[in-house]
Design an enzyme around this catalytic site. Structure first.
Site, PDB file in Angstrom:
ATOM      1  N   ASP A  21     -42.514 -79.253   6.230  1.00  0.00           N
ATOM      2  CA  ASP A  21     -43.812 -78.778   6.719  1.00  0.00           C
ATOM      3  C   ASP A  21     -44.555 -79.924   7.404  1.00  0.00           C
ATOM      4  OD1 ASP A  21     -43.627 -76.121   5.956  1.00  0.00           O
ATOM      5  OD2 ASP A  21     -44.366 -76.509   3.927  1.00  0.00           O
ATOM      6  N   ASP A  35     -65.809 -87.028  -5.363  1.00  0.00           N
ATOM      7  CA  ASP A  35     -64.801 -87.757  -4.576  1.00  0.00           C
ATOM      8  C   ASP A  35     -64.750 -87.269  -3.140  1.00  0.00           C
ATOM      9  OD1 ASP A  35     -64.207 -89.152  -6.816  1.00  0.00           O
ATOM     10  OD2 ASP A  35     -62.097 -88.548  -6.950  1.00  0.00           O
TER      11      ASP A  35
HETATM   12  P1  NAP Z   1     -46.776 -85.361   2.350  1.00  0.00           P
HETATM   13  O1  NAP Z   1     -47.460 -86.284   1.404  1.00  0.00           O
HETATM   14  O2  NAP Z   1     -45.321 -85.532   2.594  1.00  0.00           O
HETATM   15  O3  NAP Z   1     -47.078 -83.822   2.004  1.00  0.00           O
HETATM   16  C1  NAP Z   1     -47.371 -83.400   0.745  1.00  0.00           C
HETATM   17  C2  NAP Z   1     -46.607 -82.116   0.466  1.00  0.00           C
HETATM   18  O4  NAP Z   1     -47.308 -81.003   1.045  1.00  0.00           O
HETATM   19  C3  NAP Z   1     -45.194 -82.070   1.030  1.00  0.00           C
HETATM   20  O5  NAP Z   1     -44.349 -81.556   0.028  1.00  0.00           O
HETATM   21  C4  NAP Z   1     -45.334 -81.107   2.193  1.00  0.00           C
HETATM   22  O6  NAP Z   1     -44.136 -80.445   2.492  1.00  0.00           O
HETATM   23  C5  NAP Z   1     -46.342 -80.148   1.635  1.00  0.00           C
HETATM   24  N1  NAP Z   1     -47.032 -79.264   2.592  1.00  0.00           N
HETATM   25  C6  NAP Z   1     -47.514 -79.547   3.832  1.00  0.00           C
HETATM   26  N2  NAP Z   1     -48.110 -78.463   4.350  1.00  0.00           N
HETATM   27  C7  NAP Z   1     -47.987 -77.461   3.437  1.00  0.00           C
HETATM   28  C8  NAP Z   1     -48.398 -76.110   3.408  1.00  0.00           C
HETATM   29  N3  NAP Z   1     -49.091 -75.557   4.404  1.00  0.00           N
HETATM   30  N4  NAP Z   1     -48.114 -75.376   2.295  1.00  0.00           N
HETATM   31  C9  NAP Z   1     -47.441 -75.916   1.261  1.00  0.00           C
HETATM   32  N5  NAP Z   1     -47.040 -77.195   1.231  1.00  0.00           N
HETATM   33  C10 NAP Z   1     -47.314 -77.964   2.308  1.00  0.00           C
HETATM   34  O7  NAP Z   1     -47.549 -85.481   3.761  1.00  0.00           O
HETATM   35  P2  NAP Z   1     -47.269 -84.604   5.039  1.00  0.00           P
HETATM   36  O8  NAP Z   1     -45.898 -84.017   4.971  1.00  0.00           O
HETATM   37  O9  NAP Z   1     -47.685 -85.415   6.209  1.00  0.00           O
HETATM   38  O10 NAP Z   1     -48.311 -83.400   4.837  1.00  0.00           O
HETATM   39  C11 NAP Z   1     -49.689 -83.610   4.937  1.00  0.00           C
HETATM   40  C12 NAP Z   1     -50.303 -82.661   3.973  1.00  0.00           C
HETATM   41  O11 NAP Z   1     -50.157 -83.149   2.656  1.00  0.00           O
HETATM   42  C13 NAP Z   1     -51.788 -82.475   4.130  1.00  0.00           C
HETATM   43  O12 NAP Z   1     -52.104 -81.566   5.150  1.00  0.00           O
HETATM   44  C14 NAP Z   1     -52.168 -81.993   2.735  1.00  0.00           C
HETATM   45  O13 NAP Z   1     -52.196 -80.564   2.685  1.00  0.00           O
HETATM   46  C15 NAP Z   1     -51.054 -82.455   1.833  1.00  0.00           C
HETATM   47  N6  NAP Z   1     -51.605 -83.270   0.765  1.00  0.00           N
HETATM   48  C16 NAP Z   1     -51.523 -82.783  -0.490  1.00  0.00           C
HETATM   49  C17 NAP Z   1     -52.097 -83.473  -1.540  1.00  0.00           C
HETATM   50  C18 NAP Z   1     -52.003 -82.875  -2.911  1.00  0.00           C
HETATM   51  O14 NAP Z   1     -51.372 -81.826  -3.074  1.00  0.00           O
HETATM   52  N7  NAP Z   1     -52.609 -83.501  -3.909  1.00  0.00           N
HETATM   53  C19 NAP Z   1     -52.760 -84.684  -1.320  1.00  0.00           C
HETATM   54  C20 NAP Z   1     -52.821 -85.161  -0.013  1.00  0.00           C
HETATM   55  C21 NAP Z   1     -52.258 -84.431   1.032  1.00  0.00           C
HETATM   56  P3  NAP Z   1     -42.894 -81.183   3.181  1.00  0.00           P
HETATM   57  O15 NAP Z   1     -42.269 -82.025   2.115  1.00  0.00           O
HETATM   58  O16 NAP Z   1     -42.022 -80.042   3.589  1.00  0.00           O
HETATM   59  O17 NAP Z   1     -43.391 -81.992   4.344  1.00  0.00           O
END
Ligand code: NAP
Ligand code: MN
Length: 264
Positions: free
Chosen positions: A45, A149
């Site tokens: 994603d 935060d």
């Molecule tokens: P990452 O740190 O690799 O992503 C975090 C996880 O979110 C990965 O497993 C990614 O999937 C998954 N993801 C991304 N979009 C999603 C969606 N629409 N629905 C379900 N899961 C999703 O960083 P990144 O790949 O650059 O992604 C950035 C995203 O990370 C941000 O947009 C934010 O939503 C998310 N994030 C989550 C947290 C948290 O959950 N605590 C904290 C910070 C950011 P893939 O492994 O397939 O890439």
């Protein structure tokens, strides 16, 4: 038809990228990184988020499709073993296009300048200090003074990402809405926030106004953007939408089930 491919750049994704490129060219499609009509993202994603931001100036002409080379994703929902079927469908233009809502974030500065961003997943606002303090305004009315935060404002398709980890609801992407979730709000006898996620329809808007500090750490999907001299940050459901090429039905709730509930 013109196409481009975005790879996560690991060995498997790169190998699939070369294969897809050769197949699509064999079918008479043109590789065009500048003005593609279809963008194939190979990775996760996160890779599709990169592809989205790379082509966010061409949203009305581009359709995205994602192949996952790791776990099943929400945007990357095709298996590598389905590549040939995918290529054939693209070549025969045998697909539907679905559109998902996006989030528009407008950062207004004191010097009257402003910057506008589109998010596919979400935008977050945090403070470089320990506590973020901001007034939250809904449709022009003061709603609360937030201390904590940070705040996360997500799209429906982003509701399964960071938003979900913050206790937000999963929203079906046919609903044009934005969702505001709190990141560790301070709540006690003195300080009050609503405490629940809020879901706003397309014709509503949310404004964050700095109380003291004017500098913020903002994220838009995977991008980190420092913002100084901020007067206000305005969130709307964007007029633009993102388009995905759909070759077979894979309903959103089935993807939610497969990703979060199913036992392998
Ligand atoms: P990452 O740190 O690799 O992503 C975090 C996880 O979110 C990965 O497993 C990614 O999937 C998954 N993801 C991304 N979009 C999603 C969606 N629409 N629905 C379900 N899961 C999703 O960083 P990144 O790949 O650059 O992604 C950035 C995203 O990370 C941000 O947009 C934010 O939503 C998310 N994030 C989550 C947290 C948290 O959950 N605590 C904290 C910070 C950011 P893939 O492994 O397939 O890439
Ligand atoms: Mn990732």
């Amino acid at each position: 038809m013109k196409f481009a491919i975005q790879s996560r750049r690991d060995a498997q994704s790169n190998e699939l990228m070369e294969l897809a490129k050769t197949y699509l060219q064999d079918f008479g499609l043109t590789y065009d990184e500048e003005a593609p009509e279809i963008v194939v993202s190979i990775g996760g994603d996160g890779t599709l988020l990169h592809a989205f931001h790379r082509y966010s100036h061409l949203l009305d002409q581009v359709a995205f499709v994602g192949i996952h080379t790791g776990h099943l994703g929400f945007y990357a929902d095709w298996k590598p073993s389905e590549l040939e079927k995918l290529v054939l469908s693209i070549a025969k233009k045998d697909f539907n296009v679905v559109e998902y809502p996006l989030l528009e974030v407008k950062v207004e500065h004191h010097n009257a300048e402003s910057n506008t961003y589109l998010a596919l997943n979400e935008a977050t606002i945090k403070s470089p200090d320990v506590t973020l303090v901001m007034d939250v305004e809904l449709n022009g009315n003061q709603f609360e003074r937030f201390r904590g935060d940070g705040l996360c404002v997500s799209t429906p398709s982003g509701s399964t990402a960071y938003n979900k980890a913050l206790g937000g609801a999963i929203i079906h992407p046919t609903l044009a809405a934005l969702q505001i979730t709190e990141i560790a709000s301070i709540n006690n006898r003195v300080f009050r926030t609503v405490g629940s996620p809020l879901i706003l329809p397309a014709h509503h808007h949310c404004v964050l106004r700095p109380v003291n500090d004017q500098n913020f750490n903002m994220t838009v999907d995977h991008l980190q953007i420092t913002q100084g001299d901020v007067k206000a940050i305005v969130f709307n459901v964007a007029n633009e939408r993102v388009r995905f090429a759909r070759f077979r039905p894979f309903p959103f709730w089935e993807r939610v089930h497969e990703s979060f509930v199913a036992n392998e």
